[in-house]
Enzyme design. Structure first.
Site, short mmCIF file in Angstrom:
data_model
loop_
_atom_site.label_atom_id
_atom_site.label_comp_id
_atom_site.label_asym_id
_atom_site.label_seq_id
_atom_site.Cartn_x
_atom_site.Cartn_y
_atom_site.Cartn_z
N LYS A 124 0.87 -1.19 0.00
CA LYS A 124 0.00 0.00 0.00
C LYS A 124 0.90 1.23 0.00
O LYS A 124 1.99 1.20 0.55
CB LYS A 124 -0.88 0.02 1.26
CG LYS A 124 -2.11 0.88 1.13
CD LYS A 124 -3.23 0.11 0.47
CE LYS A 124 -4.44 0.94 0.18
NZ LYS A 124 -5.59 0.09 -0.16
N ASP A 164 -7.10 4.13 -4.44
CA ASP A 164 -7.73 3.96 -3.12
C ASP A 164 -8.35 5.33 -2.81
O ASP A 164 -8.61 6.11 -3.75
CB ASP A 164 -6.69 3.53 -2.05
CG ASP A 164 -7.35 3.05 -0.76
OD1 ASP A 164 -7.82 1.90 -0.72
OD2 ASP A 164 -7.41 3.82 0.22
P1 NDP Z 1 -12.98 7.51 -2.62
O1 NDP Z 1 -11.94 8.52 -2.40
O2 NDP Z 1 -13.53 7.30 -3.99
O3 NDP Z 1 -14.22 7.75 -1.65
C1 NDP Z 1 -14.06 7.80 -0.27
C2 NDP Z 1 -15.40 8.14 0.36
O4 NDP Z 1 -15.27 8.02 1.78
C3 NDP Z 1 -15.83 9.57 0.08
O5 NDP Z 1 -17.22 9.63 0.08
C4 NDP Z 1 -15.22 10.31 1.26
O6 NDP Z 1 -15.87 11.53 1.55
C5 NDP Z 1 -15.41 9.32 2.37
N1 NDP Z 1 -14.37 9.47 3.39
C6 NDP Z 1 -13.03 9.41 3.20
N2 NDP Z 1 -12.39 9.62 4.35
C7 NDP Z 1 -13.33 9.80 5.27
C8 NDP Z 1 -13.30 10.06 6.66
N3 NDP Z 1 -12.14 10.18 7.31
N4 NDP Z 1 -14.50 10.16 7.31
C9 NDP Z 1 -15.67 10.06 6.64
N5 NDP Z 1 -15.76 9.83 5.32
C10 NDP Z 1 -14.62 9.70 4.66
O7 NDP Z 1 -12.36 6.13 -2.07
P2 NDP Z 1 -12.84 4.64 -2.33
O8 NDP Z 1 -14.30 4.59 -2.53
O9 NDP Z 1 -11.95 4.06 -3.34
O10 NDP Z 1 -12.45 3.95 -0.94
C11 NDP Z 1 -13.38 3.79 0.14
C12 NDP Z 1 -12.92 2.67 1.05
O11 NDP Z 1 -12.87 1.44 0.30
C13 NDP Z 1 -11.52 2.83 1.65
O12 NDP Z 1 -11.51 2.23 2.94
C14 NDP Z 1 -10.63 2.02 0.71
O13 NDP Z 1 -9.45 1.58 1.34
C15 NDP Z 1 -11.58 0.85 0.42
N6 NDP Z 1 -11.30 0.07 -0.77
C16 NDP Z 1 -11.18 0.65 -2.01
C17 NDP Z 1 -10.98 -0.11 -3.13
C18 NDP Z 1 -10.92 0.48 -4.49
O14 NDP Z 1 -10.80 -0.31 -5.45
N7 NDP Z 1 -11.01 1.78 -4.67
C19 NDP Z 1 -10.82 -1.57 -3.02
C20 NDP Z 1 -11.04 -2.09 -1.70
C21 NDP Z 1 -11.26 -1.28 -0.62
P3 NDP Z 1 -15.48 12.89 0.77
O15 NDP Z 1 -16.16 12.79 -0.57
O16 NDP Z 1 -15.97 13.96 1.64
O17 NDP Z 1 -13.97 12.85 0.64
O1 2IT Z 2 -7.84 -1.81 -0.73
C1 2IT Z 2 -7.79 -2.29 -1.88
O2 2IT Z 2 -7.92 -3.50 -2.09
C2 2IT Z 2 -7.60 -1.37 -3.00
N1 2IT Z 2 -7.55 -0.15 -2.79
C3 2IT Z 2 -7.44 -1.90 -4.38
C4 2IT Z 2 -6.01 -2.30 -4.62
C5 2IT Z 2 -5.68 -2.71 -6.03
O3 2IT Z 2 -4.48 -2.98 -6.23
O4 2IT Z 2 -6.54 -2.77 -6.91
#
Ligand code: NDP
Ligand code: 2IT
Length: 446
Positions: A124, A164
């Site tokens: 990461k 992420d």
């Molecule tokens: P994005 O940046 O697209 O979206 C994040 C969302 O969470 C936004 O709505 C954001 O609000 C909100 N957010 C972020 N930080 C906080 C906080 N401290 N408190 C409250 N709300 C918060 O990220 P992702 O959707 O990609 O990621 C979301 C989660 O999923 C994370 O935990 C990530 O690690 C996990 N994840 C992501 C993957 C991926 O493929 N992208 C894969 C697997 C897991 P705002 O719009 O106000 O910033």
């Molecule tokens: O938390 C996760 O699994 C991700 N943000 C996706 C990682 C990836 O390599 O696609």
């Protein structure tokens, strides 16, 4: 292994890293008895080697903002473990990023990637740079400056970053472009790329869709139909949006979404029109959820609040960030009749909340199982890049469904208790651990 001693040692060697300690404690507690059935693991101190990252790159990124000022951020890449494949994991740009958070995420990623059935190790990266309010050119300059340092440590068969929090298609494009220029090669060193330069169909959707497929597998173990169910979602980013899209398509109701400033409650479920508006607002216009009630006054907006205590739901899918659902929230969900929690985010439930869910014997899927569809589809993107081929959306979606089913089966195999309850926490941790442990044993002390 004595979990308490290993943990105490890690805490004293790496103090002030609470999220890392939390993630390690959860895994060690689940695997302790299985580990202790293998004295050969202990003879080579496997557990300590598995808990500490292989290496961490930590560096300053300096860049120039639109006003000509020089700005400095801290940046990182944690290469946790490559026993089963090249390091693989996303990059997070958020003001809260620090070493503890990235170490917990890289640690979790190692077990998650093991569960996907594909050959990927865990990593990461990220920075405390916040993309919020930055211009497109500022984002580009930051991404280039980050890769100017990192490019020599990554590669298609070495370490493959992706998105992420705060890193989506735009940021991956800028980082990949600069990587390509520095490395003088066009390979699959990033996933989540644009479709015109090696990206995979369904990768943007994959984490959210995959979580819904995992949920369907869990509901099937109890013969529950998802149609008409009330689903509370947090977040409104990549993962939350595609979760909500699929939930509506499946005939269930999305009763909440949130961002870092507050949440939207839709007591009767978001209509397709309301959801499409939120999706566009958050994805293309980078707006705030607080603006949604201007257009749809029938929806409720609660500033500074999370959804869990505000609306009754059958299913919760926390999809924003770590530790966003605590013990009190879990009490409220359970009192409201919640029967399933499937985590889109990484470690969104606190240990207290997890304890309550498992204690109440509801269906509870930890992020490393439920959200693994994102990285799994990254693995499919890597496979397509190696072959210089692109698969159709239907083909990728079908492979994603199969992978989520396979992850579910592993959780059932290792997590079924004597009383029949499927403990997905234990199942995911033990299944993820055993594959990595066997590979580490075979490769000697490294
Ligand atoms: P994005 O940046 O697209 O979206 C994040 C969302 O969470 C936004 O709505 C954001 O609000 C909100 N957010 C972020 N930080 C906080 C906080 N401290 N408190 C409250 N709300 C918060 O990220 P992702 O959707 O990609 O990621 C979301 C989660 O999923 C994370 O935990 C990530 O690690 C996990 N994840 C992501 C993957 C991926 O493929 N992208 C894969 C697997 C897991 P705002 O719009 O106000 O910033
Ligand atoms: O938390 C996760 O699994 C991700 N943000 C996706 C990682 C990836 O390599 O696609």
């Amino acid at each position: 292994m004595k979990t308490k001693e290993v943990l105490a040692d890690l805490k004293s060697r790496f103090p002030n890293e609470p999220e890392y300690h939390q993630a390690v404690e959860e895994v060690l507690t689940s695997i302790e008895d299985v580990y202790n059935q293998h004295p050969e693991f202990e003879r080579v101190n496997l557990i300590e080697r598995l808990c500490m990252p292989d290496r961490v790159f930590m560096f300053r990124v300096s860049w120039v903002d639109d006003k000509g000022r020089v700005r400095n951020n801290m940046a990182y890449r944690v290469q946790h473990n490559n026993a089963i494949g090249p390091y693989k994991g996303g990059i997070r740009f958020h003001s809260s990023v620090n070493l503890s958070i990235l170490k917990f995420l890289a640690f979790e990623q190692t077990f998650k990637n093991s569960l996907t059935t594909l050959a990927m190790g865990g990593a990461k990266g990220g920075s405390d740079f916040s993309p919020k309010g930055k211009s497109d050119m500022e984002i580009m300059r930051f991404c280039q400056a980050y890769i100017a340092e990192l490019w020599r440590h990554i590669g298609a068969d070495t370490d493959v970053p992706a998105g992420d929090i705060g890193v989506g298609a735009r940021e991956v494009g800028y980082m990949y472009g600069y990587y390509k220029k520095m490395a003088r090669e066009f390979t699959g060193t990033f996933t989540g790329k644009g479709l015109t330069f090696g990206g995979s169909l369904i990768r943007p959707e994959a984490t959210g869709y995959g979580n819904c497929y995992f949920l369907l597998n869990m509901l099937a173990t109890r013969g529950i139909d998802i149609r008409g169910k009330r689903v509370a979602i947090s977040g409104s980013g990549n993962v939350a949006n595609f979760t909500a899209q699929k939930i509506i398509e499946l005939g269930a109701k999305v009763v909440s979404m949130s961002d870092s400033q507050g949440c939207i409650i839709a007591p009767d479920g978001l209509t397709k029109e309301q959801f499409d508006y939120i999706f566009e607002l958050k994805t293309y216009w980078r707006g705030r959820l607080s603006e949604v009630t201007d257009k749809f006054p029938e929806l409720e907006y609660h500033a500074g609040q999370r959804p869990w205590k505000l609306v009754k739901c059958d299913i919760a899918m926390p999809s924003a960030t770590q530790n966003e659902l605590d013990g009190d929230d879990a009490d409220a969900l359970l009192a409201g009749g919640c029967i399933a929690v499937s985590e889109g985010a990484n470690m969104p439930s606190t240990p207290e909340a997890v304890h309550k869910f498992v204690g109440a014997r509801i269906l509870y899927a930890p992020g490393k199982a439920a959200n693994a569809g994102g990285v799994a589809t990254s693995g499919l993107e890597m496979a397509q890049n190696s072959q210089k081929l692109s698969w159709s959306a239907a083909e990728v979606d079908s492979k994603l469904r199969d992978i989520m089913k396979a992850i579910h089966e592993q959780c059932v195999e290792y997590g079924r208790q004597d009383d029949g309850y499927i403990n997905y926490v234990r199942g995911a941790n033990v299944a993820g651990f055993m594959k990595v442990a066997e590979a580490m044993m075979a490769q000697g002390v490294l």
